[in-house]
Structure formats: structure tokens, C-alpha cells
Design a protein around this motif. Sequence first.
Motif, PDB file in Angstrom:
ATOM      1  N   LYS A 552       0.716  -1.182  -0.116  1.00 55.18           N
ATOM      2  CA  LYS A 552      -0.015   0.038  -0.212  1.00 55.18           C
ATOM      3  C   LYS A 552       1.071   1.183  -0.173  1.00 55.18           C
ATOM      4  O   LYS A 552       2.145   1.017   0.146  1.00 55.18           O
ATOM      5  N   THR A 553       0.335   2.399  -0.208  1.00 54.21           N
ATOM      6  CA  THR A 553       1.042   3.620  -0.310  1.00 54.21           C
ATOM      7  C   THR A 553       0.892   4.250   1.301  1.00 54.21           C
ATOM      8  O   THR A 553      -0.206   4.327   1.792  1.00 54.21           O
ATOM      9  N   GLY A 554       2.195   4.532   1.781  1.00 55.24           N
ATOM     10  CA  GLY A 554       2.150   4.756   3.189  1.00 55.24           C
ATOM     11  C   GLY A 554       1.548   6.392   3.117  1.00 55.24           C
ATOM     12  O   GLY A 554       1.641   7.189   2.117  1.00 55.24           O
ATOM     13  N   ASP A 555       1.734   7.071   4.416  1.00 56.06           N
ATOM     14  CA  ASP A 555       1.282   8.193   4.736  1.00 56.06           C
ATOM     15  C   ASP A 555       2.302   9.447   4.051  1.00 56.06           C
ATOM     16  O   ASP A 555       1.789  10.494   3.593  1.00 56.06           O
ATOM     17  N   ASP A 556       3.525   9.002   3.941  1.00 55.93           N
ATOM     18  CA  ASP A 556       4.537   9.581   3.173  1.00 55.93           C
ATOM     19  C   ASP A 556       4.713   9.532   1.554  1.00 55.93           C
ATOM     20  O   ASP A 556       5.719  10.003   1.288  1.00 55.93           O
ATOM     21  N   GLY A 557       3.659   8.781   1.336  1.00 63.59           N
ATOM     22  CA  GLY A 557       3.866   8.618  -0.106  1.00 63.59           C
ATOM     23  C   GLY A 557       4.679   7.351  -0.683  1.00 63.59           C
ATOM     24  O   GLY A 557       4.532   6.802  -2.015  1.00 63.59           O
ATOM     25  N   THR A 558       5.487   6.745   0.212  1.00 63.78           N
ATOM     26  CA  THR A 558       6.138   5.589  -0.106  1.00 63.78           C
ATOM     27  C   THR A 558       5.436   4.329  -0.017  1.00 63.78           C
ATOM     28  O   THR A 558       4.550   4.303   0.477  1.00 63.78           O
ATOM     29  N   VAL A 559       5.811   3.303  -0.876  1.00 65.74           N
ATOM     30  CA  VAL A 559       5.051   2.026  -0.832  1.00 65.74           C
ATOM     31  C   VAL A 559       5.574   1.191   0.422  1.00 65.74           C
ATOM     32  O   VAL A 559       7.034   1.031   0.528  1.00 65.74           O
TER      33      VAL A 559
END
Length: 648
Positions: A552-559
Motif C-alpha cells: 500500500k502507499t504509506g502516509d509519506d507517499g512511499t510503498v
Amino acid sequence: MTSLIKSLSLKNFKGFSDEVLIELRPITLLFGANSAGKSSVLHALQYVREILERNNANADRTLQGGDAVDLGGFLNLVHGRDRKSRIEIEIEMALGETPIPELVPEAFEDWQTDDTDVWRFYEALGTIRRKVLSVSVRLIVGWSDLRNEPLVVGYEIGTNGEWCVKFESTPDGRDTKMRINRENPIFMEEREIDEEFDLDALDDWVAEELDLDIDKEHDLLAIAQYQVNARGGRHDINQQLIEAFTRDARSTPLLEIVARLPIDTVWTTNYEQLLEKAYEAAGRRVEVKLSIENLAQARRGRDVTLYKMHGCITQPHQAILTKEDYEDYDRTRRLFTDSLKGDFIEKTLLFLGFSFTDPNVERILAKVREQLGQNKRDHYWITRRPPTINSDGSKSPEELAYDERKARLQSEDLKRYGIQTVWVDEYAHIPELLLALEAYVTRRGVFMSGAASDPSPLGQDRLNELSRALGGEIIRRGFNLVSGFGVGIAEQSILGAFRAVYESKEAQPEERVLIRPFPGSTPAAQRAAAFTRHRGEMISRVGAMVVVSGNKTGDDGTVIASPGVDEEVQIALRLGKPVVPIGVSGHVAQRVWEQAVAHPEQYLPGLKCKDELAILGDQNSTTEQLIEAIMCLLEKAEKLASKKHRVD
């Protein structure tokens, strides 16, 4: 005399690869060449202390050794520094005259608790203690890739040289499952489980007013009626009666299994709310039928209907408690009688914890037999076979033989109503039998676990192709698909499954594809718990799980790894479901694949899976090869469930 360590067993610890048993005496001399393992024996004892007293499986400095002893952590202690190996250390102690509670100082005396179970166990220790001459503790420590640290993955307790209790941890250490060896002699005198509920709880407060000896009375419904007669009514003793009938009711693993079974109708004569709580814990919506008034009501979205034909502790004034209540049942609760009669005719009933002494059920059975004659359905009654040996000497051989003849005659008589008896030797075997039943009835269900904000390493087109092809093949091979509609995976697999359903020339039941979207409207504070229950409910419906991708995409935009997919894997493992990971799809699936290759018995128990796992982890495998490997494992699991868990 204090407790003494009798022996120490080591496996995969420092220089010891194969298991070695070291017997110890009050004075023990360790000698040998350098690097022979003398220090390893002392280090093992210190390591055990670190784990038991400080929960420190990655110990370096120790409580006893301080700065003078540096164990170096798990990777320095495990044989060959191989993180795939597991350290196993077992210590056996001779108890001497030491009471068991003193082995854990003041374990009970300092507890400020009113929990009756705790104190019953405390009292039972006195009986058990007389049988226990030695106690052993075995620790199994392994490396967790999920947490990147060592964990205690197994904990075993033995008595008199035989294992007693085993605890096994999930790979992330968040949950455990426990097994009890009920064949261990220390349990031979444990109290038998009553098949219904403890009616003996109508005790002194009744007997005192009636001047009767409760131990000499067997018709406890009559006792309740006498009490009502003496009081001129029961308005002021309703709650006392209910509490007396339910005092010893407690939840059991058996109820947890029952709540997971795909059963939509349950009848009970019990008053407590243990079934309702078990269904709630399993994430299943239950509608309770307590009175004539709510029989006509129907709760939308219910998973199971629970008929409490004798009422509930929540409404003691309406509960069926006395002889008069039973005599008036057909008049006051005729619709319950008709409904149960209809279920006898239309459904297959499984009787658990029932002795067939309830007069209402006897009348219903007679009416059903009268109406159907020989055209009756088969029903099943699980009950304990009368023992042929009485270890405590409370019954003579003649009395045991009499009990056996009576049970056989009752079993033969029940066949008149289409009720077949399933005998078990011990009540402890009933949960095992129900687990077998659960495995059998869910064997063709497949749960698709996956999410893919990032389609790498396969790429979007191939990941979609794989998901659609897998969904379709699951249906074509006779399995059913269950999905929670995860991002990027579920819609493609569902599309493939529905296409296979519509392309089939045979009529397909609607449950071939079960879609259970997550309850997104749940308040944020309750969402995690609601999602966990939802996952557990879906996974309990299937025989196996397939893991695809998982990111999923984390809160900081990383996978990042999908925590939901991680949790689904752990739930499946806890429930004993085979987990099939498509390693080439990356992310959580790749990590699970690596663990399955290292520990196949944990992820694919009882299956020969080496070749299929190799294909699922090979980036050169075609989509067709991947699908065939997955289906081969699913079919192996289904055959194992059909063969190993067949209920005869």
C-alpha cells in the motif's frame, strides 16, 4: 527439600547441533578439551533465565554474569549462526517436597481477584501436585523475519517425562495457540464435563426452605417447582433460579469452533449468553429469538439465528424453569415448537451437549416421526461413550456394564427419529471432531488476500492477467472464491471468477463467489478491531488462502507492506488454514513465500509442496505455470481435508 535440576537438553545451541541430553546431579563436574562445550552448558542456563525473567531472547549481558558474561545475542548462540535454525533448550526439575505454587513465588496469594476459575485452579493444584514428581520446561527460540529479531516460538511444559502443555507462537509473536495433552496421567481425575449445564447449582438455598437433601434429589425441575409452590409464585425468585441454573457456565474452545462453523440456525435450551458472545467474537451477526413476539421479526444481514427455546438470563420472568412451565409449553410457546419441528423436517441437525431428557424435544421428535414415517432426514448426536474402566473406583464393573447397555439402547432408540450417534471416548475429543468438520465443510473455499498500490515486480498488465486467470480457474476447478475487495487484486480476481460462472453450462449457486467489502463506515476509533473481526469471519469460511503482492502507499507517499495482508496471513495460520504465497508477485507475498520455503509445515501443513513453491518463486514462471502450481496445492489441501478430516 528444594527443587533440583535433573537434566539439561540442548539443540542448535552454540556447538551443539543435534540434541544432546546432559544429566545433572547435586554435584556435577564438567570437563573436556577447549571448545568442547563446557561454557555452553552454563551459557544455556543463563540464557533460559534471561528469557524467563526478562523476556530477552536476544541476550548479551546477563543478570547473573553482568559485564563478565557476554552471550552475544541470538545469532552468536544459534548453531552455525544460522538464523533459519531454532534453539531448543529443555530443563527438567525434580520437585522434591516443593509445592507447585512455590515454584512461582506467591503466584496466587498476592493476587487480588474474585475470579472463581483462578481459585478453583489453585485448589486443584493440591490434587495435581501429588502426581507430579518432575517438571520440565522446553523453550524454542527462532528468528522472526517479520520483526527482525528472535522470538520464543515454542514453550512446552512437561510432567513426569510426558508433555503436558504446548504453546506455539505465530511468526510475528503476536498470538499463540495452546495444546493440552489430556492423555497425561495428571489429568486423569479431572472433573467430567456435564453434557448440558450444571443443574446441581440449585443447592442449599432451595433445600433449606424445603427441608430436603439436594444430593438425594434428581428431578431438579421438580425441586424448582416445589420452591415456587412454597413461595406462592416465582416473581421474587426468578433471578435466583436463573443464576442457579447458569452459575457454572463458562466459555470454552468448543464454542469458538461452533461460532465459526457455517451454520445459520442454532437451537439451545441454555439460558446464559455464551453463544451470543462467541458469535460476536467471531464477527458473525446473530439474531436471538427469545419470545413469541420476536419470532416474526427478521434482522437484515444476520449470519445466524439463535433460538433460545427455554428463554434467557436477560428475561428471567419468561424462562422455562419449572414443571409447570414445561407442561404449559405447547400453549405458551407453540410457535417455538412448530419452528423446531420444521427444522427437524427441513434441515440436518447436529446435537451437542444434549442428553435427550428434555420433554419438549421428546414430544417434537414423536410428532415428526408420526408425520414423516420412514421418510426422515438424518441427524447426528455427538456424545461420550460410557467408560469401561473407572479409575477412581466410584463404580463397580457391573455398574459400568449397565451404563454401557443403557447408552447403547438409547442410541438404537434415537434411530427411530433419524438420529445417528457419533461416539467419542472423551469430551476433550469433541473440539477435535468439530475442527475436522470445519476443515471438511470449508475445504473448497479459497480466500484471495492481496493489495497492490504498486504492481511491481510483475507490472500492472501481468498482475491483472494473473489475478483474473486465478479467479476464473478457482471456479472452473470447483472451488469457491471469497474476497474482501482489496485494492488492485480483488476486482480482477472477482471479474475472472464471475466470467467463469457465467461461461459454465451448469447451474452455479450464488455462494460460488462471496464478496464481503470491509465496513468502511466504521468509526475510526473502532475500525482496526472491526476490520480484524471481518477478516477472521471471511477466513473462517475457507479451506485455504492465496497471497498476491501485498503493498500500500504509506502516509509519506512511499510503498510499504500491507498490514492488512500481513494480518490476514496470521489469522489463516492461527486457524490452521494452508497459505499459498505467489512469491513472484513481490512484497508481502514474497516474504511469506520465503517463510513457507523455510517452514513448509507451518504454511502448508501435510502437503508435498517443494516443486510448486519453486515455481511460485521463479521469476521465469509463466502465468499458466503459476496458476497450475497454485491449483495443484489447493487440490492437495482439499484432498487432505477430505481424507484426513472425514467425519464418519
